[in-house]
Design an enzyme around this catalytic site. Structure first.
Site, PDB file in Angstrom:
ATOM      1  N   LYS A  26       0.878  -1.181   0.000  1.00 46.37           N
ATOM      2  CA  LYS A  26       0.000   0.000   0.000  1.00 46.37           C
ATOM      3  C   LYS A  26       0.911   1.224   0.000  1.00 46.37           C
ATOM      4  O   LYS A  26       1.696   1.426   0.936  1.00 46.37           O
ATOM      5  CB  LYS A  26      -0.880  -0.025   1.252  1.00 46.37           C
ATOM      6  CG  LYS A  26      -1.779   1.187   1.410  1.00 46.37           C
ATOM      7  CD  LYS A  26      -2.700   0.979   2.614  1.00 46.37           C
ATOM      8  CE  LYS A  26      -3.482   2.201   2.994  1.00 46.37           C
ATOM      9  NZ  LYS A  26      -4.228   1.992   4.258  1.00 46.37           N
ATOM     10  N   ASP A  29       1.248   5.004   0.222  1.00 43.52           N
ATOM     11  CA  ASP A  29       0.457   6.123   0.739  1.00 43.52           C
ATOM     12  C   ASP A  29       1.133   7.466   0.430  1.00 43.52           C
ATOM     13  O   ASP A  29       2.324   7.512   0.088  1.00 43.52           O
ATOM     14  CB  ASP A  29       0.306   5.942   2.261  1.00 43.52           C
ATOM     15  CG  ASP A  29      -0.957   6.567   2.812  1.00 43.52           C
ATOM     16  OD1 ASP A  29      -1.587   7.372   2.103  1.00 43.52           O
ATOM     17  OD2 ASP A  29      -1.313   6.255   3.963  1.00 43.52           O
ATOM     18  N   ASP A  37     -10.645   7.376   3.386  1.00 40.04           N
ATOM     19  CA  ASP A  37     -10.419   7.086   4.808  1.00 40.04           C
ATOM     20  C   ASP A  37     -11.735   7.034   5.567  1.00 40.04           C
ATOM     21  O   ASP A  37     -11.739   6.742   6.758  1.00 40.04           O
ATOM     22  CB  ASP A  37      -9.500   8.141   5.430  1.00 40.04           C
ATOM     23  CG  ASP A  37      -8.030   7.774   5.254  1.00 40.04           C
ATOM     24  OD1 ASP A  37      -7.750   6.686   4.714  1.00 40.04           O
ATOM     25  OD2 ASP A  37      -7.165   8.570   5.646  1.00 40.04           O
TER      26      ASP A  37
HETATM   27  C1  DGJ Z   1      -3.766   7.351   5.469  1.00 37.42           C
HETATM   28  C2  DGJ Z   1      -4.413   6.145   4.859  1.00 37.42           C
HETATM   29  O1  DGJ Z   1      -5.462   6.516   4.030  1.00 37.42           O
HETATM   30  C3  DGJ Z   1      -4.857   5.205   5.965  1.00 37.42           C
HETATM   31  O2  DGJ Z   1      -5.539   4.122   5.427  1.00 37.42           O
HETATM   32  C4  DGJ Z   1      -3.640   4.769   6.736  1.00 37.42           C
HETATM   33  O3  DGJ Z   1      -2.813   4.008   5.901  1.00 37.42           O
HETATM   34  C5  DGJ Z   1      -2.901   5.973   7.266  1.00 37.42           C
HETATM   35  N1  DGJ Z   1      -2.624   6.934   6.244  1.00 37.42           N
HETATM   36  C6  DGJ Z   1      -1.610   5.557   7.919  1.00 37.42           C
HETATM   37  O4  DGJ Z   1      -0.870   6.626   8.320  1.00 37.42           O
END
Ligand code: DGJ
Length: 806
Positions: A504, A506, A576
């Site tokens: 993932k 980010d 989120d």
């Molecule tokens: C933002 C992401 O969208 C969340 O799912 C998670 O991974 C957090 N960051 C972690 O810091």
């Protein structure tokens, strides 16, 4: 199919035509984009025809061209040689700044002599059977998708390059069109070559310009903010300009996603002309629909010109991102399905393109930063028991990352939390029968990190000026090759340090204080675009090096959800916000332009961490099932009964996963979704109870997309119902008085579960699509029987639909 006859060009897809001609002046007139101008028979004939037989396209162009005979009062007449050509009233394939087309231009150049005027005229055209790629940016691609006609005539992807020249200044502009006939999609972009001896400054080079011979069109765009992405907004443009843009966020953005639609104001889900428009780009973007009092509207889109310019030295070229256009006369649904097919086959690539995505469990909402190996393994064990396939370790596993103030940049494992390292944890997860995935945020650095202490010059900030932080972090200067190389190396080490199957990726802040120490002062407006050139290089190298890893993009949810990212990573975390009810809106928003198997959707805990809203576990499941499905809660803390429910959901999802992920997606209405397998033999439908009212039990399920000639069995997914859901109503049936929430109530609830209603309807697709099937009654305040649907506010039902084989 691309046909040229003399100066007329026809770009033909299964159901749409894009038509243009070169005028005697050298300008390129846009004749039509929309519904096919060919019958199916003419299309097949033209596929086989030699040049003589293609006369029909010349006749068509004659009928469609603009026939002005006089210039309007104060208009600019382009040249006495081409009297009365006034560019202002011509539908054009591209407009330069300064020669009388006073509408929004595709290109703006500051020439060495200070002039801002350009005049690009047709020079040559080339039709290619092969689809080319841009050198610096992600591109759509073709791997041989075919459009087959009954008699085996075949059409395939093709490409047209129109070369235009501004002879006064020695500039060359390629307009590149790719035609994907099987999914009714055409892409286009612009590439500018500086063939002169002097440097120029490109103030804008957009990707797409689409002129319409009408006004009053509707531009639909998708807006929001963190945790509230993809809210749909309609603006009708009768005059003036409607804009969809990210100005300086530095990412494609949740504030304004780059996907837009243009339609006639009357288009509906199933009928009317709808254009789907997008960009294969992740940076600041600009799209605008304008109309200026004539009979014409213009849509343009590309890199955001505000805050952008690019110095092009003699001999250099500049590539604009590829723009995507899909047309359907079958309403928003017709357009979406075509766009989905295009994204699935011509944007998403690699090992995972056509593979069913694994069911994952992510520890973020279960633990946030507060975990150790024991806690993770407890969740993992329960996940494995439930049949979940992939365990994802989110933020907090590296450096001194115990909150969001430190550690970004230090990509070495925190052995206090994970004493046996990533490998130790991954092996244990693999031992449970699950694959292992990991979170990273490679584009960022915290001030409190070893990386920042070693390389403060790598952080994006203006020297000797105060810098603004976002989530306590700074952006790494991806315009720099040394930074790119460092990240490729650091990530390669992490990705090969354990058996990692999923990443993932980010990115958790928007841009501010943009500046690179490596760029000369007069090139600072190149920063954001150069950042993306650097990021695409890094993503390209890593995905090539680790082809088996399933990558999921993320930017605090869906803050960078676009076709640029999807060209490397097959899926992106949608939001989120994991509240199932909000998620229905968000996922419906995405569904207009992106297929279901590109957005991540998880079942999380209740009360929900973003909204404190509580909805049934089944509802959370049904909504997340229309996405890249997973869980994000502390499974080990669920009750045994809930764990059983999860196992049941996982088993059901595995059985229907292909339909959910690869079926055609339908928005039946605001709170109803449906997916139908491509061969129309299987389907799943979701209905949601937004607000339960008594004495209101006359529900019908009207489907879309079933084959009217086929017979289907439609059945609901049965679920267990807690007796406690009836509260004190238990006393209408119990032989003794049961005190609500008392010990006896609790005991009955523990040992006795009611089965929900069982519905089974057999009917034709025609009936289900046209009229809908009447469902059994909802609970409405009076009476309850075996066929009564408990359908409280926030409840859902899934219906599985299977063709009955005679
Ligand atoms: C933002 C992401 O969208 C969340 O799912 C998670 O991974 C957090 N960051 C972690 O810091």
């Amino acid at each position: 199919m691309i046909i040229r006859n003399e100066n007329v060009f026809l770009l033909q897809t299964k159901n749409s035509s894009y038509f243009l001609q070169v005028l005697p002046s050298g300008h390129v007139e846009h004749l039509h984009y929309g519904k096919s101008i060919l019958s199916r028979g003419q299309y097949e004939e033209l596929l086989r025809a030699d040049k003589e037989d293609k006369k029909i396209v010349l006749q068509m162009a004659k009928a469609m061209e603009i026939k002005h005979r006089h210039e309007g009062g104060n208009m600019i007449v382009y040249s006495p040689d081409h009297y009365p050509l006034c560019l202002e009233v011509m539908p054009l394939e591209m407009s330069s700044f300064g020669k009388g087309d006073i509408r929004e231009p595709l290109i703006e150049v500051s020439h060495a002599d200070g002039s801002l005027t350009s005049d690009f005229l047709f020079e040559s055209a080339e039709i290619l059977d092969d689809i080319s790629k841009l050198d610096t940016l992600p591109s759509s691609y073709d791997d041989g998708q075919e459009l087959k006609f009954n008699d085996e005539t075949i059409d395939k992807a093709a490409q047209l390059v129109l070369t235009l020249k501004d002879k006064e200044y020695g500039l060359r502009l390629d307009l590149i069109y790719k035609v994907y006939p099987e999914c009714d999609t055409i892409t286009r972009t612009s590439v500018l070559y500086n063939d002169s001896q002097e440097k120029i400054v490109v103030d804008r080079l957009l990707s797409n310009q689409l002129d319409f011979q009408r006004v009053g069109l509707k531009l639909t765009s998708f807006h929001g903010r963190w945790a509230d992405e993809m809210n749909m907004s309609d603006s009708i443009c009768t005059a003036g300009k409607v804009v969809n843009e990210e100005i300086s966020a530095g990412e494609s953005g949740s504030r304004s996603n780059p996907f837009t639609m243009i339609s006639g104001p009357d288009a509906t889900e199933e009928a009317g002309d709808v254009y789907g428009l997008n960009l294969i780009y992740s940076g600041n973007h600009y799209s605008a629909l304008s109309a200026n009092g004539t009979f014409l509207s213009r849509f343009v889109s590309g890199i955001q010109p505000t805050g952008f310019s690019w110095t092009l030295e003699a001999g250099e070229k500049f590539e604009a991102p590829e723009a995507v256009m899909t047309f359907s006369d079958k309403g928003f649904h017709g357009m979406s399905v075509r766009m989905h097919d295009f994204v699935r086959k011509h944007i998403v690539r690699g090992e995972w393109r056509d593979k069913e995505r694994p069911i994952l469990i992510n520890n973020w909402e279960a633990t946030y930063f507060d975990f150790d190996e024991g806690k993770l393994l407890r969740i993992a064990k329960d996940a494995a028991k439930a049949g979940i396939e992939l365990f994802v370790l989110d933020d907090g596993w590296f450096g001194k990352r115990n909150d969001d103030k430190a550690g970004l940049g230090d990509w070495t494992v925190n052995t206090k939390k994970l004493p046996d390292g990533l490998k130790g944890l991954a092996d244990k997860i693999n031992g449970l029968g699950m694959s292992f995935g990991l979170w990273v945020e490679p584009e960022m650095v915290n001030e409190d990190s070893d990386l920042f202490r070693a390389h403060p010059e790598w952080a994006v900030r203006i020297p000797n000026r105060p810098h603004s932080l976002g989530r306590n972090q700074m952006i790494l200067d991806f315009t720099r090759k040394d930074v790119q190389d460092y990240i490729i190396d650091a990530m390669s080490k992490v990705f090969s340090s354990a058996n990692i199957s999923y990443i993932k990726w980010d990115m958790n802040r928007v841009f501010s204080d943009t500046f690179s120490r490596e760029l000369p002062a007069d090139r600072m407006k190149e920063f954001t675009h150069r950042y993306y050139l650097g990021l695409y290089r890094v993503m390209g190298e890593l995905t090539k090096k680790f082809p088996k890893i399933l990558f999921e993009g993320c930017s605090s949810g869906g803050n960078r959800f676009d076709l640029g990212i999807l060209s490397y990573f097959p899926q992106i975390w949608g939001s989120d916000d994991t509240d199932a009810v909000c998620r229905m809106d968000i996922q419906r928003g995405y569904s207009y332009g992106y297929p279901v198997n590109t957005f991540g959707a998880h079942v999380s805990a209740c009360p929900n961490h973003q909204t404190l809203h509580t909805v049934p576990l089944e509802t959370r499941f049904s909504v997340a099932a229309f996405g890249c499905f997973g869980y994000e809660l502390n499974l080990s803390e669920l009750s045994d009964e809930q764990k059983k429910q999860v196992a049941d959901q996982v088993a059901f999802y595995k059985e229907w996963r292909k339909v959910f992920q690869y079926g055609d997606f339908y928005r039946l209405d605001k709170y109803r979704f449906m997916a139908v397998s491509k061969d129309k033999s299987l389907a799943v439908a979701l209905i949601f109870q937004k607000e339960c009212r008594p004495n209101d039990d006359y529900l019908a399920l009207r489907t879309m997309g079933l084959d009217p000639d086929k017979v289907y069995r439609i059945a609901n997914r049965q679920v267990k119902i807690n007796i406690k859901a009836f509260g004190s109503l238990i006393n209408t049936m119990a032989p003794i008085h049961v005190k609500q929430n008392g010990i006896i109530h609790g005991m009955i609830d523990k040992f006795y579960k009611m089965q929900s209603e069982k519905e089974e309807i057999t009917t034709t697709g025609g009936v289900a699509n046209s009229c809908g099937v009447r469902l059994g009654p909802d609970y409405g305040g009076t009476g309850y029987g075996e066929d009564t649907r408990m359908f409280r506010t926030d409840d859902t039902r899934l219906y599985v639909i299977a063709e009955v084989q005679e």
